[in-house]
Design a protein around this motif. Structure first.
Motif, PDB file in Angstrom:
ATOM      1  N   ARG A 136       0.823  -1.207   0.000  1.00 25.20           N
ATOM      2  CA  ARG A 136       0.000   0.000   0.000  1.00 25.20           C
ATOM      3  C   ARG A 136       0.855   1.254   0.000  1.00 25.20           C
ATOM      4  O   ARG A 136       0.590   2.217  -0.725  1.00 25.20           O
ATOM      5  N   LEU A 137       1.897   1.262   0.812  1.00 23.35           N
ATOM      6  CA  LEU A 137       2.768   2.427   0.875  1.00 23.35           C
ATOM      7  C   LEU A 137       3.538   2.619  -0.423  1.00 23.35           C
ATOM      8  O   LEU A 137       3.708   3.753  -0.895  1.00 23.35           O
ATOM      9  N   ALA A 138       4.003   1.525  -1.014  1.00 23.68           N
ATOM     10  CA  ALA A 138       4.718   1.622  -2.279  1.00 23.68           C
ATOM     11  C   ALA A 138       3.801   2.149  -3.376  1.00 23.68           C
ATOM     12  O   ALA A 138       4.214   2.951  -4.224  1.00 23.68           O
ATOM     13  N   SER A 139       2.545   1.731  -3.357  1.00 20.03           N
ATOM     14  CA  SER A 139       1.585   2.198  -4.360  1.00 20.03           C
ATOM     15  C   SER A 139       1.323   3.694  -4.233  1.00 20.03           C
ATOM     16  O   SER A 139       0.961   4.349  -5.208  1.00 20.03           O
ATOM     17  N   SER A 140       1.508   4.231  -3.019  1.00 20.96           N
ATOM     18  CA  SER A 140       1.298   5.665  -2.797  1.00 20.96           C
ATOM     19  C   SER A 140       2.568   6.470  -3.031  1.00 20.96           C
ATOM     20  O   SER A 140       2.577   7.684  -2.851  1.00 20.96           O
ATOM     21  N   GLY A 141       3.643   5.792  -3.420  1.00 20.14           N
ATOM     22  CA  GLY A 141       4.897   6.482  -3.695  1.00 20.14           C
ATOM     23  C   GLY A 141       5.800   6.657  -2.501  1.00 20.14           C
ATOM     24  O   GLY A 141       6.778   7.399  -2.567  1.00 20.14           O
ATOM     25  N   ALA A 142       5.485   5.970  -1.385  1.00 19.95           N
ATOM     26  CA  ALA A 142       6.304   6.100  -0.169  1.00 19.95           C
ATOM     27  C   ALA A 142       6.636   4.727   0.386  1.00 19.95           C
ATOM     28  O   ALA A 142       6.213   4.379   1.485  1.00 19.95           O
ATOM     29  N   PRO A 143       7.404   3.921  -0.350  1.00 25.05           N
ATOM     30  CA  PRO A 143       7.719   2.575   0.143  1.00 25.05           C
ATOM     31  C   PRO A 143       8.592   2.631   1.378  1.00 25.05           C
ATOM     32  O   PRO A 143       9.340   3.591   1.581  1.00 25.05           O
ATOM     33  N   PRO A 144       8.508   1.621   2.246  1.00 24.00           N
ATOM     34  CA  PRO A 144       9.401   1.565   3.401  1.00 24.00           C
ATOM     35  C   PRO A 144      10.828   1.281   2.957  1.00 24.00           C
ATOM     36  O   PRO A 144      11.081   0.901   1.812  1.00 24.00           O
ATOM     37  N   ALA A 145      11.756   1.459   3.886  1.00 24.49           N
ATOM     38  CA  ALA A 145      13.170   1.248   3.570  1.00 24.49           C
ATOM     39  C   ALA A 145      13.556  -0.220   3.577  1.00 24.49           C
ATOM     40  O   ALA A 145      14.641  -0.585   3.124  1.00 24.49           O
ATOM     41  N   GLY A 146      12.683  -1.060   4.103  1.00 24.23           N
ATOM     42  CA  GLY A 146      12.984  -2.490   4.144  1.00 24.23           C
ATOM     43  C   GLY A 146      11.911  -3.238   4.909  1.00 24.23           C
ATOM     44  O   GLY A 146      10.984  -2.644   5.464  1.00 24.23           O
ATOM     45  N   LEU A 147      12.052  -4.551   4.916  1.00 18.34           N
ATOM     46  CA  LEU A 147      11.109  -5.434   5.597  1.00 18.34           C
ATOM     47  C   LEU A 147      11.875  -6.416   6.479  1.00 18.34           C
ATOM     48  O   LEU A 147      12.895  -6.975   6.062  1.00 18.34           O
ATOM     49  N   LEU A 148      11.354  -6.638   7.686  1.00 21.30           N
ATOM     50  CA  LEU A 148      11.881  -7.628   8.624  1.00 21.30           C
ATOM     51  C   LEU A 148      10.769  -8.650   8.856  1.00 21.30           C
ATOM     52  O   LEU A 148       9.818  -8.376   9.591  1.00 21.30           O
TER      53      LEU A 148
END
Length: 259
Positions: free
Chosen positions: A97-109
């Motif tokens: 969802r965040l990536a679709s809004s143009g603000a992806p997180p810096a990573g995933l754990l």
């Protein structure tokens, strides 16, 4: 604030905030012990926000992760998303969802993902656990698990005994049943994520199969996976956080899957 309104914003301080979600039947308190800030140094995490949503509804948990990420980004902080089991599912969906809004997180754990796509046999086992609690109650199920000669002293049973009484019978049954009906991230979602991911699996864990973490790591664009022994967290729950952080560091170092 909707995800679409998240400003990219400059970093106000080095390091990132890890927004983490727990699994069904678990708690934020477990996540804080499994993912303490000191265990996430390899992932450049300097702040941890552990969410507590005991509904077992992956859509609701996803919304909570997004909302927390929005708050952190609005404060000028970079964000890493993550979670355990159902929380890992929600973290991936929130990242989408965040990536679709143009603000992806810096990573995933991502620790101990349980299934991909439609609920499978692991979800069926979760539903069976809900039925067991509905019939015998939290106290009755825990009493039986403690008396099982194979499970006596098992760290997972110790965690259930720590978390489940706080739910109570009805709430735990509802949570487990909701989780059993929740779809995991589809391959299309995993494949599209422009976010490096560090995954951790436990060897020989039937409810969080190693094969699921390995599958996610091959479908995600940039990912690495660490596999730790089933009993490794018995001495130190933070082995999960350290392994996930190390895997994320490897993923950020270059493409490829490991080990």
């Amino acid at each position: 604030m909707p995800a679409s309104a998240v400003p990219p914003g400059p970093r106000s301080a080095p390091g990132a905030t890890a927004v983490l979600a727990h699994g069904a039947g678990s708690t934020a308190e477990f996540v804080r012990r499994a993912f303490p800030r000191t265990a996430l140094v390899a992932a450049s995490v300097t702040r941890v926000v552990a969410l507590d949503d005991r509904t077992g509804d992956v859509a609701r948990v996803t919304a909570a992760v997004v909302a927390a990420a929005v708050r952190e980004r609005a404060a000028g902080r970079e964000v890493v998303l993550g979670g355990v089991s159902l929380g890992a599912h929600a973290a991936v969906l929130a990242a989408d969802r965040l990536a679709s809004s143009g603000a992806p997180p810096a990573g995933l754990l991502l620790a101990l993902p349980a299934w991909s796509g439609a609920p499978d046999e692991v979800a069926a086992a979760t539903a069976a656990a809900a039925d067991d609690v509905a019939e015998h109650g939290v106290a009755g199920v825990l009493r039986r698990l403690r008396r099982d000669p194979v499970l006596a002293g098992d760290w997972v049973v110790a965690e259930l005994a720590r978390a489940w009484p706080g739910y109570g019978d009805r709430r735990l049954v509802a949570c487990l049943r909701a989780a059993a009906l929740s779809a995991g991230p589809a391959d299309a979602v995993l494949r599209a994520l422009p976010v490096p991911a560090g995954l951790v699996a436990l060897a020989d864990d039937p409810l969080h199969p190693e094969r699921v973490a390995r599958r996610w790591s091959t479908v995600l664009r940039t990912a690495a996976v660490e596999v730790v022994a089933r009993d490794a967290p018995a001495a130190d729950r933070a082995v999960l956080g350290r392994a996930a952080a190390q895997a994320l560091q490897r993923a950020r170092s270059g493409p490829g899957v490991g080990p």
